[in-house]
Structures are given as structure tokens and as C-alpha cells.
Design a protein around this motif. Structure first.
Motif, PDB file in Angstrom:
ATOM      1  N   LEU A  50      19.390   8.715   5.942  1.00 35.85           N
ATOM      2  CA  LEU A  50      19.170   8.055   7.226  1.00 35.85           C
ATOM      3  C   LEU A  50      20.477   7.809   7.967  1.00 35.85           C
ATOM      4  CD1 LEU A  50      17.281   6.772   9.261  1.00 35.85           C
ATOM      5  CD2 LEU A  50      17.397   4.632   7.955  1.00 35.85           C
ATOM      6  N   ALA A  51      21.512   7.367   7.267  1.00 34.79           N
ATOM      7  CA  ALA A  51      22.792   7.085   7.930  1.00 34.79           C
ATOM      8  C   ALA A  51      23.363   8.354   8.559  1.00 34.79           C
ATOM      9  CB  ALA A  51      23.778   6.483   6.930  1.00 34.79           C
ATOM     10  N   GLN A 109      10.477  12.836  -0.997  1.00 35.87           N
ATOM     11  CA  GLN A 109      10.769  12.821   0.433  1.00 35.87           C
ATOM     12  C   GLN A 109      11.232  11.445   0.886  1.00 35.87           C
ATOM     13  OE1 GLN A 109       7.325  14.288   2.583  1.00 35.87           O
ATOM     14  NE2 GLN A 109       8.303  16.261   2.909  1.00 35.87           N
ATOM     15  N   SER A 110      10.601  10.412   0.364  1.00 37.79           N
ATOM     16  CA  SER A 110      10.980   9.052   0.746  1.00 37.79           C
ATOM     17  C   SER A 110      12.400   8.743   0.319  1.00 37.79           C
ATOM     18  CB  SER A 110      10.005   8.043   0.112  1.00 37.79           C
ATOM     19  OG  SER A 110       8.680   8.266   0.559  1.00 37.79           O
ATOM     20  N   VAL A 111      12.753   9.146  -0.898  1.00 33.97           N
ATOM     21  CA  VAL A 111      14.117   8.905  -1.392  1.00 33.97           C
ATOM     22  C   VAL A 111      15.132   9.661  -0.545  1.00 33.97           C
ATOM     23  CG1 VAL A 111      15.668   9.260  -3.341  1.00 33.97           C
ATOM     24  CG2 VAL A 111      13.357   8.407  -3.738  1.00 33.97           C
ATOM     25  N   ARG A 112      14.842  10.921  -0.229  1.00 34.43           N
ATOM     26  CA  ARG A 112      15.777  11.713   0.584  1.00 34.43           C
ATOM     27  C   ARG A 112      15.927  11.138   1.989  1.00 34.43           C
ATOM     28  NH1 ARG A 112      13.130  15.804  -2.344  1.00 34.43           N
ATOM     29  NH2 ARG A 112      11.613  16.157  -0.671  1.00 34.43           N
ATOM     30  N   LYS A 134       0.830  -1.194   0.000  1.00 32.14           N
ATOM     31  CA  LYS A 134       0.000   0.000   0.000  1.00 32.14           C
ATOM     32  C   LYS A 134       0.873   1.255   0.000  1.00 32.14           C
ATOM     33  CE  LYS A 134      -3.908  -2.067   2.480  1.00 32.14           C
ATOM     34  NZ  LYS A 134      -4.733  -1.994   3.698  1.00 32.14           N
ATOM     35  N   SER A 135       0.419   2.267  -0.720  1.00 32.08           N
ATOM     36  CA  SER A 135       1.084   3.560  -0.743  1.00 32.08           C
ATOM     37  C   SER A 135       0.006   4.643  -0.652  1.00 32.08           C
ATOM     38  CB  SER A 135       1.904   3.728  -2.019  1.00 32.08           C
ATOM     39  OG  SER A 135       2.511   5.003  -2.062  1.00 32.08           O
ATOM     40  N   HIS A 136       0.188   5.584   0.260  1.00 30.95           N
ATOM     41  CA  HIS A 136      -0.804   6.643   0.453  1.00 30.95           C
ATOM     42  C   HIS A 136      -0.853   7.548  -0.768  1.00 30.95           C
ATOM     43  CE1 HIS A 136      -3.041   9.906   2.365  1.00 30.95           C
ATOM     44  NE2 HIS A 136      -3.324   9.060   3.353  1.00 30.95           N
ATOM     45  N   ALA A 137      -2.044   8.046  -1.082  1.00 29.87           N
ATOM     46  CA  ALA A 137      -2.206   8.912  -2.253  1.00 29.87           C
ATOM     47  C   ALA A 137      -1.406  10.199  -2.109  1.00 29.87           C
ATOM     48  CB  ALA A 137      -3.691   9.226  -2.452  1.00 29.87           C
ATOM     49  N   LYS A 138      -1.130  10.651  -0.871  1.00 29.01           N
ATOM     50  CA  LYS A 138      -0.385  11.882  -0.646  1.00 29.01           C
ATOM     51  C   LYS A 138       1.111  11.633  -0.472  1.00 29.01           C
ATOM     52  CE  LYS A 138      -4.256  14.338   1.537  1.00 29.01           C
ATOM     53  NZ  LYS A 138      -4.691  15.083   2.754  1.00 29.01           N
ATOM     54  N   ASN A 139       1.548  10.427  -0.710  1.00 30.86           N
ATOM     55  CA  ASN A 139       2.965  10.103  -0.548  1.00 30.86           C
ATOM     56  C   ASN A 139       3.826  10.916  -1.504  1.00 30.86           C
ATOM     57  OD1 ASN A 139       5.300   8.154  -1.781  1.00 30.86           O
ATOM     58  ND2 ASN A 139       5.176   8.012   0.432  1.00 30.86           N
ATOM     59  N   ASP A 140       4.903  11.502  -0.967  1.00 28.69           N
ATOM     60  CA  ASP A 140       5.867  12.253  -1.765  1.00 28.69           C
ATOM     61  C   ASP A 140       7.085  11.364  -1.983  1.00 28.69           C
ATOM     62  OD1 ASP A 140       7.814  13.941  -2.799  1.00 28.69           O
ATOM     63  OD2 ASP A 140       7.214  15.654  -1.581  1.00 28.69           O
ATOM     64  N   PRO A 192       5.973  12.169   6.089  1.00 27.27           N
ATOM     65  CA  PRO A 192       4.507  11.971   6.103  1.00 27.27           C
ATOM     66  C   PRO A 192       4.044  11.031   4.996  1.00 27.27           C
ATOM     67  CG  PRO A 192       5.080  14.307   6.255  1.00 27.27           C
ATOM     68  CD  PRO A 192       6.336  13.588   5.932  1.00 27.27           C
ATOM     69  N   TYR A 193       3.019  10.254   5.286  1.00 25.58           N
ATOM     70  CA  TYR A 193       2.345   9.377   4.312  1.00 25.58           C
ATOM     71  C   TYR A 193       3.322   8.402   3.638  1.00 25.58           C
ATOM     72  CZ  TYR A 193      -0.900  13.281   4.812  1.00 25.58           C
ATOM     73  OH  TYR A 193      -1.719  14.272   5.319  1.00 25.58           O
ATOM     74  N   SER A 194       4.252   7.868   4.404  1.00 25.37           N
ATOM     75  CA  SER A 194       5.251   6.965   3.802  1.00 25.37           C
ATOM     76  C   SER A 194       5.377   5.686   4.618  1.00 25.37           C
ATOM     77  CB  SER A 194       6.610   7.658   3.691  1.00 25.37           C
ATOM     78  OG  SER A 194       7.044   8.120   4.967  1.00 25.37           O
TER      79      SER A 194
END
Length: 258
Positions: free
Chosen positions: A121-122, A113-116, A104-110, A245-247
Motif C-alpha cells: 500500500l505504501a 492478496q490481502s497480505v500483498r 466477517k470474512s468472505h468465503a472467496k477471500n484470498d 476482491p472479497y476483502s
């Protein structure tokens, strides 16, 4: 020549008698060159060329299509290729594609932002000031709502009679907070009738007590009942990292709820 019959030659060569006869005839008429010459016609050209195949693989990797008929329409519109559903299915098998349940992926997922978040993260973990002398644990945490509501099933009854059957109209539900430690596989759970800041903090304390001598980083989303770093009562060995958000697809514990 003359030592074996045509049938014996076919058995020695492991082929049909007709094939052996054709080879002998070709050799007698034209020698080795005629024997090695290709007489069959080449097969038909494949229906998809390299460009269409590469674009198809790229679209499949992105989850662009959910059904075969969508791929058929795309091939017809973009590449003027008319394939049947069976033809598309054969190509998907040839390319090593399998039928899977998507995440599932939220319709408002950016997606940016997820890639960044993944790329940074490290660096974010390195900047938390975690004690390098203590053992380090990385936790992913989320909540799941589960419920039960009664449903009507078939029952035995006389022909022509349809009796009423009472059923419960209220839904019974609860919540479970779950945490997975990604390096050791340890897990912690807290069942509760609702969610709140107090219960989220209690679950962080539960995680903290599970290994008091270790420093922990907890990755979770920024829902309203999740503690922020500055709130009082947060254990000293807990460091929080918020997901974009939304990820929810970035949180591995989501697969456990599935």
C-alpha cells in the motif's frame, strides 16, 4: 527460647498456631536445615505441555475454533488430552483469551492478496503522483444498506382468543455512503434510496468539496457502481485505490457499520 508462647509466635509470624508448632518441632529435631526443608508433595503435572499450548495459541490467533467443544476435540485428537469444558475454559482464562465477536470474512477471500495489498500500500500511494505541496488526506469509503420491515409482537388479549393483526409485508430500505478520513477523523455521509455510478461520483465530489485545498486518496472496493480512475467527472484532487476482491475486512469503515 521460652520468651513467647506458641500462640504469640504465630501472631508475630502471621501464621496459624499449628504452622508455628510444626516449625518449632522441625527446628528442635533437625535445626535450620529441617526447618527449611520442603515437606509437601509437588502438585500434579499440567494437562497441557509447551507444544500443545503454542499450537493452541497459534490456532486461536488464526480464529480456528469458535466453540470450546471444538478445542476439546482438537486436544483429544491431536494431543490425547481429555479436558472438560470447564478445564478448557480455565486454560483459556490462564492464557488471557477472551470471547469476542469475529469480523466477517468472505468465503472467496484470498488471504495472499490481502497480505500483498497491505505490504504494497505504501508503494502504491507513493506512485499515485499526489502533489506533495498540498495537504494529503487518506479516505476509506464504503456503502451500507439499512432497512426496516414490520414484525409482530405480543399484545394483550382475552384468554382463548387469538385475533389477526395486519402487518406490512414490504421492506423499506435505503443506502448510506460513508467516508472516514483516517488521519483527522473527519467523516462524510450521503443518504440515497439506491446506489449507482452517478451517486458514487456525487459522493466523491462531496468529499472533494469538504477540503478543496487538499489532495485525497480514496480506498474502496471494486463493486460495479464505483468509479474507476479513467472515468470523466472525477475531481482532480481525488485519487482512487482499489481493495482486493472479497476483502472487506481491510476497510476500517466496515467496523462503523457494525
Amino acid at each position: 527460647m521460652g520468651e513467647h508462647t506458641t500462640l504469640e509466635i504465630a501472631e508475630i509470624a502471621g501464621c496459624a498456631k499449628s504452622t508455628a508448632s510444626a516449625c518449632i518441632k522441625a527446628y528442635r529435631n533437625g535445626g535450620i536445615d529441617a526447618l527449611l526443608a520442603t515437606h509437601h508433595k509437588p502438585g500434579r503435572e499440567p494437562s497441557l505441555n509447551g507444544t500443545a499450548i503454542s499450537e493452541l495459541l497459534e490456532g486461536l490467533e488464526q480464529g480456528r475454533w469458535k466453540r470450546i467443544k471444538e478445542i476439546r476435540k482438537w486436544l483429544a485428537d491431536e494431543h490425547s488430552v481429555g479436558l472438560s469444558s470447564r478445564g478448557v475454559h480455565c486454560w483459556l482464562e490462564k492464557l488471557g483469551v477472551s470471547l469476542k465477536v469475529p469480523r466477517k470474512s468472505h468465503a472467496k477471500n484470498d488471504e495472499g492478496q490481502s497480505v500483498r495489498f497491505k505490504e504494497g500500500l505504501a508503494r502504491k500511494l507513493a506512485g499515485l503522483g499526489v502533489d506533495t505541496v498540498k495537504p494529503f488526506r487518506l479516505w476509506v469509503v464504503d456503502e451500507h444498506r439499512y432497512g426496516l420491515i414490520s414484525t409482530l409482537r405480543r399484545c394483550w388479549m382475552l384468554r382463548g382468543i387469538r385475533p389477526p393483526v395486519p402487518y406490512q409485508t414490504k421492506c423499506q430500505r435505503g443506502y448510506v455512503s460513508g467516508g472516514l478520513e483516517v488521519m483527522t477523523g473527519r467523516s462524510e455521509f450521503l443518504y440515497s434510496p439506491t446506489v449507482s455510478l452517478h451517486l458514487s461520483l456525487e459522493f466523491l465530489r462531496q468529499i472533494s468539496r469538504s477540503d478543496p485545498d487538499a489532495d485525497r486518496v480514496v480506498v474502496w472496493d471494486e463493486v460495479g457502481f464505483h468509479q474507476k480512475k479513467q472515468l470523466a467527472g472525477l475531481p482532480d484532487n481525488i485519487h482512487l485505490v482499489a481493495l482486493p476482491p472479497y476483502s472487506q475486512e481491510l476497510n476500517p469503515i466496515e467496523q462503523l457499520w457494525d
